[in-house]
Design a protein around this motif. Structure first.
Motif, PDB file in Angstrom:
ATOM      1  N   GLN A 115      10.954  -7.003 -11.682  1.00 52.58           N
ATOM      2  CA  GLN A 115      12.220  -7.646 -11.983  1.00 52.58           C
ATOM      3  C   GLN A 115      12.289  -7.894 -13.485  1.00 52.58           C
ATOM      4  OE1 GLN A 115      14.700  -8.174  -9.741  1.00 52.58           O
ATOM      5  NE2 GLN A 115      13.359  -7.002  -8.388  1.00 52.58           N
ATOM      6  N   PRO A 116      13.461  -7.731 -14.089  1.00 57.91           N
ATOM      7  CA  PRO A 116      13.568  -7.979 -15.527  1.00 57.91           C
ATOM      8  C   PRO A 116      12.991  -9.354 -15.899  1.00 57.91           C
ATOM      9  CG  PRO A 116      15.568  -6.980 -14.737  1.00 57.91           C
ATOM     10  CD  PRO A 116      14.733  -7.297 -13.523  1.00 57.91           C
ATOM     11  N   GLY A 117      12.170  -9.347 -16.892  1.00 57.69           N
ATOM     12  CA  GLY A 117      11.498 -10.555 -17.356  1.00 57.69           C
ATOM     13  C   GLY A 117      10.839 -10.272 -18.684  1.00 57.69           C
ATOM     14  N   LEU A 118       9.852 -11.046 -19.036  1.00 54.91           N
ATOM     15  CA  LEU A 118       9.214 -10.908 -20.341  1.00 54.91           C
ATOM     16  C   LEU A 118       8.665  -9.505 -20.571  1.00 54.91           C
ATOM     17  CD1 LEU A 118       8.344 -12.253 -22.963  1.00 54.91           C
ATOM     18  CD2 LEU A 118       6.222 -12.896 -21.828  1.00 54.91           C
ATOM     19  N   ARG A 119       8.016  -8.916 -19.597  1.00 58.71           N
ATOM     20  CA  ARG A 119       7.416  -7.597 -19.783  1.00 58.71           C
ATOM     21  C   ARG A 119       8.018  -6.534 -18.880  1.00 58.71           C
ATOM     22  NH1 ARG A 119       2.503  -7.650 -22.912  1.00 58.71           N
ATOM     23  NH2 ARG A 119       3.129  -9.017 -24.590  1.00 58.71           N
ATOM     24  N   CYS A 120       9.299  -6.689 -18.539  1.00 57.56           N
ATOM     25  CA  CYS A 120      10.018  -5.676 -17.772  1.00 57.56           C
ATOM     26  C   CYS A 120      11.318  -5.370 -18.490  1.00 57.56           C
ATOM     27  CB  CYS A 120      10.331  -6.175 -16.370  1.00 57.56           C
ATOM     28  SG  CYS A 120       8.880  -6.382 -15.340  1.00 57.56           S
ATOM     29  N   ASN A 121      11.672  -4.094 -18.552  1.00 56.99           N
ATOM     30  CA  ASN A 121      12.938  -3.749 -19.191  1.00 56.99           C
ATOM     31  C   ASN A 121      14.074  -3.794 -18.171  1.00 56.99           C
ATOM     32  OD1 ASN A 121      12.901  -1.263 -17.798  1.00 56.99           O
ATOM     33  ND2 ASN A 121      12.032  -0.156 -19.536  1.00 56.99           N
ATOM     34  N   ALA A 122      15.260  -3.514 -18.611  1.00 58.35           N
ATOM     35  CA  ALA A 122      16.448  -3.594 -17.757  1.00 58.35           C
ATOM     36  C   ALA A 122      16.432  -2.557 -16.640  1.00 58.35           C
ATOM     37  CB  ALA A 122      17.710  -3.442 -18.604  1.00 58.35           C
ATOM     38  N   LEU A 123      15.600  -1.522 -16.762  1.00 59.77           N
ATOM     39  CA  LEU A 123      15.491  -0.503 -15.726  1.00 59.77           C
ATOM     40  C   LEU A 123      14.428  -0.856 -14.698  1.00 59.77           C
ATOM     41  CD1 LEU A 123      15.736   2.688 -17.985  1.00 59.77           C
ATOM     42  CD2 LEU A 123      17.567   1.514 -16.734  1.00 59.77           C
ATOM     43  N   GLY A 124      13.801  -2.021 -14.838  1.00 60.89           N
ATOM     44  CA  GLY A 124      12.768  -2.452 -13.895  1.00 60.89           C
ATOM     45  C   GLY A 124      11.412  -1.819 -14.144  1.00 60.89           C
ATOM     46  N   GLU A 125      11.185  -1.290 -15.349  1.00 61.62           N
ATOM     47  CA  GLU A 125       9.904  -0.680 -15.695  1.00 61.62           C
ATOM     48  C   GLU A 125       9.020  -1.708 -16.403  1.00 61.62           C
ATOM     49  OE1 GLU A 125      11.376   3.813 -16.704  1.00 61.62           O
ATOM     50  OE2 GLU A 125      11.848   2.236 -18.141  1.00 61.62           O
ATOM     51  N   LYS A 126       7.728  -1.702 -16.084  1.00 59.24           N
ATOM     52  CA  LYS A 126       6.792  -2.633 -16.721  1.00 59.24           C
ATOM     53  C   LYS A 126       6.476  -2.132 -18.126  1.00 59.24           C
ATOM     54  CE  LYS A 126       2.562  -5.103 -16.282  1.00 59.24           C
ATOM     55  NZ  LYS A 126       1.320  -5.330 -15.656  1.00 59.24           N
ATOM     56  N   THR A 127       6.816  -2.944 -19.110  1.00 56.28           N
ATOM     57  CA  THR A 127       6.599  -2.555 -20.507  1.00 56.28           C
ATOM     58  C   THR A 127       5.257  -3.054 -21.012  1.00 56.28           C
ATOM     59  OG1 THR A 127       7.752  -4.519 -21.329  1.00 56.28           O
ATOM     60  CG2 THR A 127       9.081  -2.533 -20.995  1.00 56.28           C
ATOM     61  N   VAL A 128       4.723  -2.371 -22.006  1.00 55.01           N
ATOM     62  CA  VAL A 128       3.453  -2.748 -22.609  1.00 55.01           C
ATOM     63  C   VAL A 128       3.646  -3.930 -23.555  1.00 55.01           C
ATOM     64  CG1 VAL A 128       1.528  -1.947 -24.046  1.00 55.01           C
ATOM     65  CG2 VAL A 128       2.598  -0.390 -22.387  1.00 55.01           C
ATOM     66  N   PHE A 129       4.750  -3.925 -24.263  1.00 57.30           N
ATOM     67  CA  PHE A 129       5.098  -4.986 -25.204  1.00 57.30           C
ATOM     68  C   PHE A 129       6.395  -5.642 -24.729  1.00 57.30           C
ATOM     69  CE2 PHE A 129       2.610  -1.846 -27.391  1.00 57.30           C
ATOM     70  CZ  PHE A 129       1.651  -2.615 -28.037  1.00 57.30           C
ATOM     71  N   ALA A 130       6.699  -6.798 -25.253  1.00 57.39           N
ATOM     72  CA  ALA A 130       7.948  -7.460 -24.884  1.00 57.39           C
ATOM     73  C   ALA A 130       9.116  -6.527 -25.194  1.00 57.39           C
ATOM     74  CB  ALA A 130       8.103  -8.777 -25.636  1.00 57.39           C
ATOM     75  N   PRO A 131      10.049  -6.368 -24.265  1.00 56.88           N
ATOM     76  CA  PRO A 131      11.182  -5.483 -24.522  1.00 56.88           C
ATOM     77  C   PRO A 131      12.239  -6.111 -25.421  1.00 56.88           C
ATOM     78  CG  PRO A 131      11.321  -6.366 -22.307  1.00 56.88           C
ATOM     79  CD  PRO A 131      10.010  -6.835 -22.886  1.00 56.88           C
TER      80      PRO A 131
END
Length: 172
Positions: A115-131
Motif C-alpha cells: 500500500q502506498p506509504g513511506l517506501r511504496c510508490n503510487a503503483l504499489g511497488e516497494k521502493t528502495v528509497f523514499a519515493p
C-alpha cells in the motif's frame, strides 16, 4: 552538481543570497548526479558531497545514475562480493545525509505489492528509497517526488543493481 567541490564556495554564496531574499520559503532540491566528477567526490565515494550538502541545508535530492557508481560499502573497492549489497555505498551516504534521498522508481525485484506509504510508490511497488517527501515551508505544503532515469539500469554496473529494477513510473 557532479561532485564539483571546487565550486562549493560560489554555490554556497548563491544559496545564502537566495535564502536572504526568500527566508524560510526556500525549498532546496537537487535533481540527481551529486556524485562523480571530482577527485574529492570519487575518493570519498560521495561522502564529501553529502557533507557539503548537509552544511548547505539541502532539503532533498533525487537519485541519479552517478549515485550508483560506487557499489558496496568499503573504501577503495567497487567489487560486489557474494552477499553484499551493490547499493551499499549509496545507502551508507543516505544514512549520513541530513536531507532526503528520493526515488519512486528504484524498486525491489520480486517484492510483494504494498500500500502506498513511506517506501511504496503510487503503483504499489516497494521502493528502495523514499519515493516522496512532504515539506512544510512557511505554511505551504509541497510534495516532492524523486525519480531516477529508467535507463540507469543499462548504464551502471549490472552487479550493483541486480536486486532492483527501475520502474517506468507509468501504468502499462
Amino acid at each position: 552538481f557532479h561532485a564539483s567541490i571546487d565550486k562549493a564556495e560560489a554555490f554556497g554564496a548563491t544559496i545564502r543570497k537566495v535564502r536572504a531574499i526568500y527566508n524560510d520559503r526556500v525549498l532546496h532540491l537537487d535533481g540527481g548526479d551529486l556524485f562523480q566528477g571530482s577527485l574529492e567526490g570519487n575518493l570519498s565515494k560521495g561522502r564529501a558531497v553529502v557533507d557539503l550538502y548537509n552544511i548547505l541545508g539541502v532539503d532533498a535530492a533525487a537519485i541519479g545514475n552517478h549515485e550508483l557508481d560506487y557499489g558496496p560499502v568499503g573504501e577503495g573497492r567497487i567489487q560486489v562480493r557474494p552477499g553484499e549489497d551493490g547499493l551499499g555505498n549509496l545507502k551508507a551516504r543516505a544514512q549520513d545525509a541530513k536531507f532526503a534521498w528520493l526515488s519512486a522508481n528504484i524498486v525491489q525485484k520480486n517484492s510483494e505489492r504494498c500500500q502506498p506509504g513511506l517506501r511504496c510508490n503510487a503503483l504499489g511497488e516497494k521502493t528502495v528509497f523514499a519515493p516522496r517527501r512532504i515539506f512544510n515551508k512557511n505554511g505551504t505544503k509541497t510534495c516532492v517526488i524523486g525519480a531516477t532515469t529508467p535507463s540507469t539500469e543499462h548504464i551502471t554496473r549490472p552487479d550493483f543493481v541486480r536486486n532492483v529494477r527501475f520502474s517506468s513510473m507509468k501504468k502499462t
